[in-house]
Motif scaffolding. Structure first.
Motif, PDB file in Angstrom:
ATOM      1  N   LEU A 297       0.822  -1.204   0.000  1.00  0.00           N
ATOM      2  CA  LEU A 297       0.000   0.000   0.000  1.00  0.00           C
ATOM      3  C   LEU A 297       0.858   1.256   0.000  1.00  0.00           C
ATOM      4  O   LEU A 297       0.531   2.250  -0.665  1.00  0.00           O
ATOM      5  N   TYR A 298       1.964   1.223   0.734  1.00  0.00           N
ATOM      6  CA  TYR A 298       2.859   2.372   0.788  1.00  0.00           C
ATOM      7  C   TYR A 298       3.463   2.658  -0.592  1.00  0.00           C
ATOM      8  O   TYR A 298       3.502   3.810  -1.045  1.00  0.00           O
ATOM      9  N   MET A 299       3.930   1.618  -1.274  1.00  0.00           N
ATOM     10  CA  MET A 299       4.525   1.823  -2.599  1.00  0.00           C
ATOM     11  C   MET A 299       3.478   2.259  -3.618  1.00  0.00           C
ATOM     12  O   MET A 299       3.794   2.953  -4.585  1.00  0.00           O
ATOM     13  N   LEU A 300       2.240   1.867  -3.404  1.00  0.00           N
ATOM     14  CA  LEU A 300       1.183   2.255  -4.330  1.00  0.00           C
ATOM     15  C   LEU A 300       0.783   3.710  -4.159  1.00  0.00           C
ATOM     16  O   LEU A 300       0.626   4.447  -5.139  1.00  0.00           O
ATOM     17  N   THR A 301       0.635   4.160  -2.918  1.00  0.00           N
ATOM     18  CA  THR A 301       0.093   5.494  -2.646  1.00  0.00           C
ATOM     19  C   THR A 301       1.150   6.527  -2.268  1.00  0.00           C
ATOM     20  O   THR A 301       0.891   7.729  -2.359  1.00  0.00           O
ATOM     21  N   GLY A 302       2.297   6.088  -1.792  1.00  0.00           N
ATOM     22  CA  GLY A 302       3.307   7.002  -1.297  1.00  0.00           C
ATOM     23  C   GLY A 302       3.091   7.421   0.141  1.00  0.00           C
ATOM     24  O   GLY A 302       3.860   8.205   0.688  1.00  0.00           O
ATOM     25  N   CYS A 303       2.042   6.879   0.765  1.00  0.00           N
ATOM     26  CA  CYS A 303       1.732   7.197   2.162  1.00  0.00           C
ATOM     27  C   CYS A 303       1.672   5.909   2.974  1.00  0.00           C
ATOM     28  O   CYS A 303       1.136   4.899   2.511  1.00  0.00           O
ATOM     29  N   GLU A 304       2.193   5.968   4.179  1.00  0.00           N
ATOM     30  CA  GLU A 304       2.120   4.794   5.040  1.00  0.00           C
ATOM     31  C   GLU A 304       0.665   4.567   5.443  1.00  0.00           C
ATOM     32  O   GLU A 304       0.010   5.475   5.956  1.00  0.00           O
ATOM     33  N   PRO A 305       0.136   3.378   5.219  1.00  0.00           N
ATOM     34  CA  PRO A 305      -1.289   3.149   5.492  1.00  0.00           C
ATOM     35  C   PRO A 305      -1.561   3.023   6.984  1.00  0.00           C
ATOM     36  O   PRO A 305      -0.679   2.672   7.761  1.00  0.00           O
ATOM     37  N   ASP A 306      -2.805   3.319   7.373  1.00  0.00           N
ATOM     38  CA  ASP A 306      -3.151   3.097   8.774  1.00  0.00           C
ATOM     39  C   ASP A 306      -3.256   1.592   9.010  1.00  0.00           C
ATOM     40  O   ASP A 306      -3.548   0.820   8.092  1.00  0.00           O
ATOM     41  N   PRO A 307      -2.989   1.150  10.233  1.00  0.00           N
ATOM     42  CA  PRO A 307      -2.925  -0.287  10.524  1.00  0.00           C
ATOM     43  C   PRO A 307      -4.192  -1.052  10.172  1.00  0.00           C
ATOM     44  O   PRO A 307      -4.118  -2.206   9.735  1.00  0.00           O
ATOM     45  N   GLU A 308      -5.364  -0.434  10.354  1.00  0.00           N
ATOM     46  CA  GLU A 308      -6.609  -1.152  10.080  1.00  0.00           C
ATOM     47  C   GLU A 308      -6.738  -1.499   8.603  1.00  0.00           C
ATOM     48  O   GLU A 308      -7.116  -2.627   8.242  1.00  0.00           O
ATOM     49  N   ARG A 309      -6.409  -0.553   7.731  1.00  0.00           N
ATOM     50  CA  ARG A 309      -6.495  -0.825   6.300  1.00  0.00           C
ATOM     51  C   ARG A 309      -5.397  -1.779   5.847  1.00  0.00           C
ATOM     52  O   ARG A 309      -5.625  -2.650   5.005  1.00  0.00           O
ATOM     53  N   ALA A 310      -4.223  -1.639   6.398  1.00  0.00           N
ATOM     54  CA  ALA A 310      -3.146  -2.572   6.059  1.00  0.00           C
ATOM     55  C   ALA A 310      -3.521  -3.992   6.455  1.00  0.00           C
ATOM     56  O   ALA A 310      -3.275  -4.954   5.714  1.00  0.00           O
ATOM     57  N   ARG A 311      -4.138  -4.142   7.622  1.00  0.00           N
ATOM     58  CA  ARG A 311      -4.535  -5.474   8.067  1.00  0.00           C
ATOM     59  C   ARG A 311      -5.663  -6.026   7.208  1.00  0.00           C
ATOM     60  O   ARG A 311      -5.684  -7.231   6.899  1.00  0.00           O
ATOM     61  N   ALA A 312      -6.593  -5.189   6.780  1.00  0.00           N
ATOM     62  CA  ALA A 312      -7.680  -5.661   5.917  1.00  0.00           C
ATOM     63  C   ALA A 312      -7.128  -6.177   4.594  1.00  0.00           C
ATOM     64  O   ALA A 312      -7.542  -7.237   4.101  1.00  0.00           O
ATOM     65  N   VAL A 313      -6.195  -5.440   4.010  1.00  0.00           N
ATOM     66  CA  VAL A 313      -5.580  -5.893   2.763  1.00  0.00           C
ATOM     67  C   VAL A 313      -4.774  -7.166   3.007  1.00  0.00           C
ATOM     68  O   VAL A 313      -4.787  -8.093   2.185  1.00  0.00           O
ATOM     69  N   GLU A 314      -4.099  -7.236   4.139  1.00  0.00           N
ATOM     70  CA  GLU A 314      -3.321  -8.439   4.456  1.00  0.00           C
ATOM     71  C   GLU A 314      -4.238  -9.657   4.544  1.00  0.00           C
ATOM     72  O   GLU A 314      -3.905 -10.736   4.041  1.00  0.00           O
ATOM     73  N   GLN A 315      -5.393  -9.502   5.178  1.00  0.00           N
ATOM     74  CA  GLN A 315      -6.318 -10.628   5.274  1.00  0.00           C
ATOM     75  C   GLN A 315      -6.816 -11.053   3.898  1.00  0.00           C
ATOM     76  O   GLN A 315      -6.960 -12.254   3.622  1.00  0.00           O
ATOM     77  N   TYR A 316      -7.080 -10.085   3.039  1.00  0.00           N
ATOM     78  CA  TYR A 316      -7.464 -10.431   1.673  1.00  0.00           C
ATOM     79  C   TYR A 316      -6.342 -11.178   0.970  1.00  0.00           C
ATOM     80  O   TYR A 316      -6.577 -12.218   0.325  1.00  0.00           O
ATOM     81  N   LEU A 317      -5.110 -10.685   1.091  1.00  0.00           N
ATOM     82  CA  LEU A 317      -3.975 -11.335   0.441  1.00  0.00           C
ATOM     83  C   LEU A 317      -3.812 -12.772   0.930  1.00  0.00           C
ATOM     84  O   LEU A 317      -3.610 -13.694   0.129  1.00  0.00           O
ATOM     85  N   ILE A 318      -3.894 -12.975   2.237  1.00  0.00           N
ATOM     86  CA  ILE A 318      -3.748 -14.323   2.784  1.00  0.00           C
ATOM     87  C   ILE A 318      -4.843 -15.238   2.240  1.00  0.00           C
ATOM     88  O   ILE A 318      -4.590 -16.393   1.871  1.00  0.00           O
ATOM     89  N   SER A 319      -6.059 -14.720   2.172  1.00  0.00           N
ATOM     90  CA  SER A 319      -7.192 -15.558   1.765  1.00  0.00           C
ATOM     91  C   SER A 319      -7.123 -15.971   0.303  1.00  0.00           C
ATOM     92  O   SER A 319      -7.834 -16.898  -0.119  1.00  0.00           O
ATOM     93  N   THR A 320      -6.286 -15.313  -0.492  1.00  0.00           N
ATOM     94  CA  THR A 320      -6.210 -15.626  -1.923  1.00  0.00           C
ATOM     95  C   THR A 320      -4.854 -16.164  -2.354  1.00  0.00           C
ATOM     96  O   THR A 320      -4.585 -16.279  -3.551  1.00  0.00           O
ATOM     97  N   ILE A 321      -4.003 -16.531  -1.410  1.00  0.00           N
ATOM     98  CA  ILE A 321      -2.681 -17.065  -1.758  1.00  0.00           C
ATOM     99  C   ILE A 321      -2.792 -18.305  -2.636  1.00  0.00           C
ATOM    100  O   ILE A 321      -2.032 -18.474  -3.603  1.00  0.00           O
ATOM    101  N   ASP A 322      -3.711 -19.178  -2.311  1.00  0.00           N
ATOM    102  CA  ASP A 322      -3.823 -20.433  -3.056  1.00  0.00           C
ATOM    103  C   ASP A 322      -5.283 -20.861  -3.045  1.00  0.00           C
ATOM    104  O   ASP A 322      -6.037 -20.507  -2.129  1.00  0.00           O
TER     105      ASP A 322
END
Length: 388
Positions: free
Chosen positions: A173-198
């Motif tokens: 998210l940081y590399m995409l936007t140039g801003c450090e994301p807030d933890p809640e949004r970073a965690r939401a994206v992380e959960q999505y990423l984990i759920s779609t690994i395989d």
């Protein structure tokens, strides 16, 4: 050189190889009738709810969940691999310009191939298991940097350098936007990423394994998988599911809009799945993630889900058509500030880890995947006509 002899008789298989078992795997499985899927021996949803992306990455490529010490070491190891080689960085502007109409995922096919060449990836057939694993780590760590750089360059912005102190998801998210994301949004994206690994032997995973069976290098396997993912029947639905919400517009239009399209035989994007005969467990988890944020958009999505499922049950009795992962994935990614053109690339940033685990597993088997086709064309041989 291995010799592949054709079988004495051909074996008919259903279209799309549906239900055909082609190999054994220890990576995971999808139990569609139960609405359950797992990575190795663990529930994928429970992993997404309780562990980090890096922990699950470790699970897939090393075979076990790390303790805190080993998890921190793996996180540091992979974070150190994020910076792209100069040979790749130098040509990214040209790749972004050439793929401007197609988007970052198309550009990544070229960039990922170049990365493999720049890093000296060798055929998996010619290297040992440790080198294969290291090549996958290098490729997976680089994918977020490639995707975000191509996206930003396509909009006249400079790429943002990766940070080793951020998690995989937060750094993306940081590399995409140039801003450090807030933890809640970073965690939401992380959960999505984990759920779609395989997710079982889907088209892109199978493609990666076919290429790996030839002994090709890791980059070649992953590039092929990206090509399969780029098809709209595989990885292009999250943004289209949001398009459905936009097209409906308001709650009072749901029933008429859905009925018109179902009766016309059109597919409602974000509903139905090739494997699940119950609710998609990924959709259920992402709905809960979206509801933690709340707001009119989430409320509208929940209402649309409720009405669409009711209408589908009425008009298509006997068929289990529920929301799939793409429906709420689009809602969650939108809430976290991801542009729609980055939805499928974000999916790729997760699935590259699953592809890599499958490449590593396939590389242990020296048998090339080489099915047959039945010829149904004109009878041969026919004499070749002479030019007039």
């Amino acid at each position: 050189m291995s010799i592949n002899r054709a079988p004495a008789t051909l074996v008919d298989a259903p279209r799309g190889l549906a239900g055909v078992v082609v190999t054994d795997t220890r990576i995971g499985d999808v139990r569609g009738n139960e609405g359950f899927y797992h990575y190795r021996e663990y529930s994928a949803v429970e992993l997404a709810q309780t562990r980090s992306f890096e922990d699950v990455w470790h699970l897939l490529v090393h075979g076990d969940l790390p303790d805190a010490r080993r998890g921190a070491a793996f996180t540091a190891e992979t974070a150190a691999l994020r910076r792209l080689p100069e040979e790749v960085r130098a040509v990214l502007p040209a790749i972004a310009a050439a793929s401007a109409r197609s988007g970052p995922l198309a550009g990544m096919r070229t960039a990922l191939s170049l990365l493999g060449a720049a890093k000296g990836f060798r055929p998996v057939y010619d290297i040992d298991a440790d080198r294969r694993r290291q090549d996958t780590l290098v490729a997976c760590a680089a994918v977020p940097a490639l995707l975000t750089a191509l996206y930003r360059l396509g909009r006249g912005l400079d790429p943002v350098e990766p940070r080793e102190d951020l998690s995989y998801a937060a750094n993306y998210l940081y590399m995409l936007t140039g801003c450090e994301p807030d933890p809640e949004r970073a965690r939401a994206v992380e959960q999505y990423l984990i759920s779609t690994i395989d997710h079982g032997f889907n088209a892109s995973t199978f493609t990666a394994r076919v290429i790996a069976s030839t002994g090709a290098d890791v980059a070649a396997c992953l590039v092929g998988a990206v090509g399969a993912l780029s098809g709209p029947l595989h990885g292009g639905a999250p943004s289209r599911a949001l398009d459905t919400l936009d097209a409906i517009g308001t709650p009072d239009r749901v029933d008429s809009w859905i009925r018109e399209r179902v009766l016309a035989g059109e597919r409602i994007m974000g509903f139905g799945h090739a494997v699940y005969r119950t609710e998609d467990p990924r959709s259920r988890m992402l709905r809960e993630t979206a509801q933690r944020f709340g707001g009119p958009r989430v409320d509208f999505a929940v209402e649309v889900e409720r009405r669409v499922e009711a209408i589908l049950a009425e008009l298509k009795p006997g068929r289990e058509l529920h929301t799939n992962v793409e429906f709420y994935a689009g809602v969650v990614m939108e809430l976290c500030g991801l542009p729609r053109e980055m939805f499928t690339p974000t999916f790729a940033a997760a699935r590259v880890v699953g592809w890599s685990a499958n490449v590593l597993e396939q590389a242990q088997d020296s048998k090339i995947i080489r099915p047959a086709a039945r010829y149904v064309g004109r009878k041969a041989p026919v004499a070749v006509p002479q030019p007039a």
